[in-house]
Design a protein around this motif. Structure first.
Motif, PDB file in Angstrom:
ATOM      1  N   VAL A   1       0.846  -1.202   0.000  1.00  0.00           N
ATOM      2  CA  VAL A   1       0.000   0.000   0.000  1.00  0.00           C
ATOM      3  C   VAL A   1       0.874   1.242   0.000  1.00  0.00           C
ATOM      4  CG1 VAL A   1      -1.700   1.326   1.336  1.00  0.00           C
ATOM      5  CG2 VAL A   1      -1.971  -1.144   1.081  1.00  0.00           C
ATOM      6  N   TYR A   2       1.878   1.257   0.869  1.00  0.00           N
ATOM      7  CA  TYR A   2       2.770   2.416   0.969  1.00  0.00           C
ATOM      8  C   TYR A   2       3.460   2.704  -0.369  1.00  0.00           C
ATOM      9  CZ  TYR A   2       6.947   5.110   1.971  1.00  0.00           C
ATOM     10  OH  TYR A   2       7.934   6.052   1.926  1.00  0.00           O
ATOM     11  N   ALA A   3       4.065   1.683  -0.955  1.00  0.00           N
ATOM     12  CA  ALA A   3       4.802   1.877  -2.202  1.00  0.00           C
ATOM     13  C   ALA A   3       3.874   2.296  -3.341  1.00  0.00           C
ATOM     14  CB  ALA A   3       5.558   0.597  -2.573  1.00  0.00           C
ATOM     15  N   SER A   4       2.680   1.735  -3.372  1.00  0.00           N
ATOM     16  CA  SER A   4       1.722   2.095  -4.426  1.00  0.00           C
ATOM     17  C   SER A   4       1.261   3.539  -4.288  1.00  0.00           C
ATOM     18  CB  SER A   4       0.503   1.185  -4.379  1.00  0.00           C
ATOM     19  OG  SER A   4       0.883  -0.149  -4.610  1.00  0.00           O
ATOM     20  N   LEU A   5       0.944   3.950  -3.076  1.00  0.00           N
ATOM     21  CA  LEU A   5       0.451   5.313  -2.857  1.00  0.00           C
ATOM     22  C   LEU A   5       1.562   6.354  -2.910  1.00  0.00           C
ATOM     23  CD1 LEU A   5      -2.153   4.740  -0.005  1.00  0.00           C
ATOM     24  CD2 LEU A   5      -2.567   5.014  -2.462  1.00  0.00           C
TER      25      LEU A   5
ATOM     26  N   ALA B   1       1.247   8.442   2.575  1.00  0.00           N
ATOM     27  CA  ALA B   1       1.226   7.047   2.129  1.00  0.00           C
ATOM     28  C   ALA B   1       1.487   6.114   3.306  1.00  0.00           C
ATOM     29  CB  ALA B   1       2.256   6.825   1.035  1.00  0.00           C
ATOM     30  N   HIS B   2       2.371   6.519   4.206  1.00  0.00           N
ATOM     31  CA  HIS B   2       2.671   5.725   5.397  1.00  0.00           C
ATOM     32  C   HIS B   2       1.426   5.596   6.286  1.00  0.00           C
ATOM     33  CE1 HIS B   2       4.410   4.408   9.176  1.00  0.00           C
ATOM     34  NE2 HIS B   2       3.952   5.506   9.746  1.00  0.00           N
ATOM     35  N   VAL B   3       0.727   6.699   6.519  1.00  0.00           N
ATOM     36  CA  VAL B   3      -0.459   6.685   7.381  1.00  0.00           C
ATOM     37  C   VAL B   3      -1.540   5.782   6.789  1.00  0.00           C
ATOM     38  CG1 VAL B   3      -2.363   8.106   8.269  1.00  0.00           C
ATOM     39  CG2 VAL B   3       0.002   8.910   8.460  1.00  0.00           C
ATOM     40  N   VAL B   4      -1.784   5.910   5.491  1.00  0.00           N
ATOM     41  CA  VAL B   4      -2.802   5.075   4.848  1.00  0.00           C
ATOM     42  C   VAL B   4      -2.371   3.607   4.873  1.00  0.00           C
ATOM     43  CG1 VAL B   4      -4.027   4.587   2.696  1.00  0.00           C
ATOM     44  CG2 VAL B   4      -3.662   6.960   3.420  1.00  0.00           C
TER      45      VAL B   4
ATOM     46  N   ALA C   1      -2.869   2.305   8.369  1.00  0.00           N
ATOM     47  CA  ALA C   1      -4.295   2.135   8.681  1.00  0.00           C
ATOM     48  C   ALA C   1      -4.852   0.875   8.019  1.00  0.00           C
ATOM     49  CB  ALA C   1      -5.090   3.367   8.248  1.00  0.00           C
ATOM     50  N   VAL C   2      -4.500   0.657   6.762  1.00  0.00           N
ATOM     51  CA  VAL C   2      -4.972  -0.540   6.049  1.00  0.00           C
ATOM     52  C   VAL C   2      -4.399  -1.795   6.700  1.00  0.00           C
ATOM     53  CG1 VAL C   2      -4.813  -1.809   3.856  1.00  0.00           C
ATOM     54  CG2 VAL C   2      -5.387   0.628   3.863  1.00  0.00           C
TER      55      VAL C   2
ATOM     56  N   SER D   1      -4.803  -6.641   9.974  1.00  0.00           N
ATOM     57  CA  SER D   1      -4.191  -7.451  11.026  1.00  0.00           C
ATOM     58  C   SER D   1      -5.184  -7.715  12.152  1.00  0.00           C
ATOM     59  CB  SER D   1      -2.964  -6.727  11.576  1.00  0.00           C
ATOM     60  OG  SER D   1      -2.399  -7.427  12.647  1.00  0.00           O
ATOM     61  N   PHE D   2      -5.905  -6.685  12.558  1.00  0.00           N
ATOM     62  CA  PHE D   2      -6.894  -6.843  13.624  1.00  0.00           C
ATOM     63  C   PHE D   2      -7.973  -7.855  13.227  1.00  0.00           C
ATOM     64  CE2 PHE D   2     -11.110  -5.529  15.203  1.00  0.00           C
ATOM     65  CZ  PHE D   2     -10.944  -5.874  16.532  1.00  0.00           C
TER      66      PHE D   2
END
Length: 151
Positions: A27-31, A40-43, A46-47, A52-53
């Motif tokens: 997700v980070y690398a894509s965003l 991008a790190h925050v999103v 969050a994802v 994981s939860f």
């Protein structure tokens, strides 16, 4: 819970953690291609924490997720970051270990604490899903045939 069940849960927790790391990075690398890296790190975080939860709730501890548990769940990640950071610092500054090796060792050493906190966050006050409830003992065919009429 017996030690075999706890070991199974810990093994599943570690596998989900590895998959979660890959999800975060994907997700980070894509965003990060089209948004600032901190956003991008925050999103990505969050994802990955949400995934994981949910996976740890349903698969690891076999409970239905609740909002209350979801609010507590990041504590396990915080313990991982803080505990891992302390161990990393001590290993590098006091023991003189290589920074990369120390980071891996710290992650391995703090994983059980993270697991226990994650399990507590998810299960504290949670309702077990039907497959995790103990089942009554099954009666054999001989017991059923020989049962008294009032049983």
């Amino acid at each position: 819970m017996n030690s075999r069940g706890t070991f199974r849960q810990f093994t599943v927790f570690v596998a989900i953690g590895l998959a979660n790391t890959a999800v975060y990075y994907g997700v980070y690398a894509s965003l990060n291609i089209w948004m600032p890296y901190l956003a991008a790190h925050v999103v990505g975080y969050a994802v990955s924490i949400t995934g994981s939860f949910l996976l740890n709730s349903y698969v690891t501890v076999r409970t239905r997720p609740t909002w209350r548990a979801f609010a507590r769940y990041p504590l396990s990640g915080a313990a991982n970051v803080v505990g891992g950071g302390i161990l990393l610092h001590l290993a590098v500054s006091r023991l003189g270990l290589d920074e990369n090796l120390a980071a891996l060792a710290a992650g391995v050493l703090v994983a059980p604490l993270s697991f226990l906190l994650a399990r507590w966050a998810i299960t504290s006050g949670a309702i077990a899903t039907p497959r995790s409830k103990p089942q009554p003992p099954q009666r054999s065919q001989e017991q059923v045939r020989g049962a008294a009429p009032n049983e």
